[in-house]
Design a protein around this motif. Structure first.
Motif, PDB file in Angstrom:
ATOM      1  N   ILE A  60      21.817 -18.398 -16.450  1.00 38.08           N
ATOM      2  CA  ILE A  60      20.603 -18.625 -17.242  1.00 38.08           C
ATOM      3  C   ILE A  60      20.180 -20.085 -17.140  1.00 38.08           C
ATOM      4  CG2 ILE A  60      19.671 -18.644 -19.598  1.00 38.08           C
ATOM      5  CD1 ILE A  60      21.287 -16.120 -20.142  1.00 38.08           C
ATOM      6  N   LYS A  70      16.613 -21.841 -15.920  1.00 44.88           N
ATOM      7  CA  LYS A  70      15.854 -22.880 -16.642  1.00 44.88           C
ATOM      8  C   LYS A  70      15.664 -24.117 -15.762  1.00 44.88           C
ATOM      9  CE  LYS A  70      16.677 -21.469 -21.309  1.00 44.88           C
ATOM     10  NZ  LYS A  70      16.799 -21.801 -22.712  1.00 44.88           N
ATOM     11  N   ASN A  72      12.155 -26.042 -14.470  1.00 47.32           N
ATOM     12  CA  ASN A  72      11.888 -27.476 -14.577  1.00 47.32           C
ATOM     13  C   ASN A  72      11.491 -28.080 -13.238  1.00 47.32           C
ATOM     14  OD1 ASN A  72      12.149 -28.895 -17.147  1.00 47.32           O
ATOM     15  ND2 ASN A  72      14.111 -27.836 -17.261  1.00 47.32           N
ATOM     16  N   ARG A  92       8.034 -27.346 -12.315  1.00 47.62           N
ATOM     17  CA  ARG A  92       7.085 -28.190 -13.042  1.00 47.62           C
ATOM     18  C   ARG A  92       6.967 -29.568 -12.409  1.00 47.62           C
ATOM     19  NH1 ARG A  92       9.271 -25.502 -17.666  1.00 47.62           N
ATOM     20  NH2 ARG A  92       7.825 -23.797 -17.961  1.00 47.62           N
ATOM     21  N   ARG A 106       6.044 -37.371 -16.913  1.00 44.92           N
ATOM     22  CA  ARG A 106       6.540 -36.015 -17.150  1.00 44.92           C
ATOM     23  C   ARG A 106       7.647 -35.623 -16.173  1.00 44.92           C
ATOM     24  NH1 ARG A 106       3.860 -32.516 -20.907  1.00 44.92           N
ATOM     25  NH2 ARG A 106       1.988 -33.541 -21.650  1.00 44.92           N
ATOM     26  N   ASP A 145      10.544 -36.520 -17.870  1.00 43.00           N
ATOM     27  CA  ASP A 145      10.878 -35.552 -18.923  1.00 43.00           C
ATOM     28  C   ASP A 145      11.601 -34.344 -18.345  1.00 43.00           C
ATOM     29  OD1 ASP A 145       9.700 -37.074 -20.889  1.00 43.00           O
ATOM     30  OD2 ASP A 145       7.792 -35.985 -20.866  1.00 43.00           O
ATOM     31  N   ASN A 171      15.248 -32.776 -19.210  1.00 44.22           N
ATOM     32  CA  ASN A 171      15.531 -31.374 -19.531  1.00 44.22           C
ATOM     33  C   ASN A 171      16.655 -30.824 -18.660  1.00 44.22           C
ATOM     34  OD1 ASN A 171      13.399 -31.471 -21.323  1.00 44.22           O
ATOM     35  ND2 ASN A 171      11.941 -30.493 -19.947  1.00 44.22           N
ATOM     36  N   TYR A 188      24.675 -28.373 -21.442  1.00 40.40           N
ATOM     37  CA  TYR A 188      24.833 -27.049 -22.054  1.00 40.40           C
ATOM     38  C   TYR A 188      25.809 -26.188 -21.257  1.00 40.40           C
ATOM     39  CZ  TYR A 188      23.825 -22.376 -23.740  1.00 40.40           C
ATOM     40  OH  TYR A 188      23.949 -21.115 -24.243  1.00 40.40           O
ATOM     41  N   ASP A 213      24.054 -26.997 -27.193  1.00 39.45           N
ATOM     42  CA  ASP A 213      22.624 -27.169 -26.989  1.00 39.45           C
ATOM     43  C   ASP A 213      22.231 -28.508 -27.599  1.00 39.45           C
ATOM     44  OD1 ASP A 213      19.871 -26.915 -26.827  1.00 39.45           O
ATOM     45  OD2 ASP A 213      19.962 -24.752 -27.173  1.00 39.45           O
ATOM     46  N   ARG A 261      19.457 -30.344 -27.061  1.00 36.64           N
ATOM     47  CA  ARG A 261      18.044 -30.705 -27.055  1.00 36.64           C
ATOM     48  C   ARG A 261      17.620 -31.287 -28.398  1.00 36.64           C
ATOM     49  NH1 ARG A 261      15.856 -25.008 -24.860  1.00 36.64           N
ATOM     50  NH2 ARG A 261      17.449 -24.355 -26.325  1.00 36.64           N
ATOM     51  N   HIS A 262      16.562 -32.066 -28.355  1.00 31.35           N
ATOM     52  CA  HIS A 262      15.964 -32.631 -29.567  1.00 31.35           C
ATOM     53  C   HIS A 262      16.899 -33.564 -30.313  1.00 31.35           C
ATOM     54  CE1 HIS A 262      13.163 -29.458 -28.670  1.00 31.35           C
ATOM     55  NE2 HIS A 262      14.018 -28.530 -28.979  1.00 31.35           N
TER      56      HIS A 262
END
Lengths: 235, 235
Positions: free
Chosen positions: A86, A90, A94, A97, A201, A204, A208, A215, A221, A223-224
């Motif tokens: 998984i 992800k 990224n 992007r 970006r 960024d 990520n 992870y 996790d 993040r944030h």
């Protein structure tokens, strides 16, 4: 023995996919570098090349995702392997992007060249090139962390993210100054603001990706959270 | 019977998660609407409220992702169910990004109010509000398509994406005109350019969500295609 056999085959499949993720990472990194270079050279040809390769980036994401689904459906992987699969899905989202940002920059170059405005433009090229170097450097580091499942390297990416943000802020101030000094350059300067934003970006997305690596290895996790908080969490 | 029992429990878990995804979707939609409204009112308080709820959005993503991993590990789902579970994970990543855009807008409002510039600013508020309505409308439609696994509704989202892009282009031209007419407004107008861009991205996330719905129902990865091509692919 059957288990061993199956597991070895699974490992081979996994490692094959990882290699392709790194290949995709190398491709999008090159796309960003070339798009920024095309701006410095005001080269529509170079920008065209970037856009011609965009389809390749998109197909890589779709193909890797398809293979991941096939592996998951066939292998009934363990929880840990599944986490990895998984996470790969992800990661490539990224990377795709990042490819999008490169394409955005390339399309801007095309437009600036076509409008003929490029000959009169003031481009803070050394700042943009520096920002792009920081961002692609972060991406390379994150991909390296992914390849080795190296939490320390991933942490290093998180710690340096704000450097790109600061570089972007400086660039934005510089571009605003250009615009105020010569309002006729407003339209083209805003194009450059978006280029600077696209590069930011990329940073960024590298961040990520680094969070995904943490992870996978630690099962946490993160993040944030601030880089300092993440460091405490994983140690 | 045991199978039946397990499957029913799995369905209940799935439906519980879907409900929470829709709840998260409703929350981020409200966040975008309030952030744009805060700009119209130049209300730092309203912007503060948006930012105070950002943590809730982030936790929802992390919690739903954690539950998805637990379900996958425990249930060894079929290929089709797995596709749905992975799709949910991608959907909430998109919704979290919508929340990020709302937070970006809210932070801009805070900065504009704090700088005192807001009283002298020209804000094309009706255009921004209209763009935001288009974008949150698209998001609502995509969530609705997700809730019903409705391909037609998802297709409808893809078909209307370019309306937001056009609205953004119009807004950008208007803001450039403001800046040229009064170069002192350049800095604050660029803040508004980023607000318009953030709203446009909400539309992009809605589109991504719609593509996920099509993938779940049809098993076809329709990303990077024109709406017309997607329509042909799924029919």
């Amino acid at each position: 023995m059957v288990d061993k056999h199956l597991s070895t085959q699974f490992d081979a499949e996994l490692s094959g996919i990882s290699t392709r993720v790194l290949e995709m990472g190398g491709l999008v990194e090159a796309q960003v570098a070339q798009a920024v270079q095309a701006l410095g050279d005001f080269s529509a040809e170079s920008a065209d090349e970037v856009l011609a390769r965009e389809g390749r980036v998109n197909s890589m994401e779709i193909e890797i995702d398809r293979d991941l689904s096939t592996i998951i459906a066939r292998r009934q992987p363990t929880a840990r392997d599944l986490r990895l699969l998984i996470a790969i899905s992800k990661s490539i989202a990224n990377l795709e992007r990042v490819g999008d940002e490169a394409a955005r920059i390339a399309r801007t170059v095309q437009r600036l060249v076509a409008s003929g405005v490029s000959s009169r433009m003031r481009v803070p090229m050394s700042d943009l090139a520096f920002e792009a170097e920081l961002a692609t450097g972060q991406l390379r580091k994150a991909l390296d962390a992914f390849a080795r499942l190296d939490v320390e390297r991933a942490l290093d990416v998180l710690k340096h993210d704000d450097e790109i943000d600061k570089e972007f802020d400086g660039l934005l101030r510089k571009l605003i100054t250009y615009m105020m000094e010569d309002p006729r350059t407003i339209s083209s300067s805003i194009d450059l603001v978006f280029v600077a934003k696209a590069i930011e970006r990329v940073g960024d997305h590298a961040k990520n990706l680094a969070e995904v690596v943490i992870y996978v290895v630690k099962g946490q996790d993160v993040r944030h959270n601030t880089p300092e908080a993440v460091e405490t969490m994983v140690r």
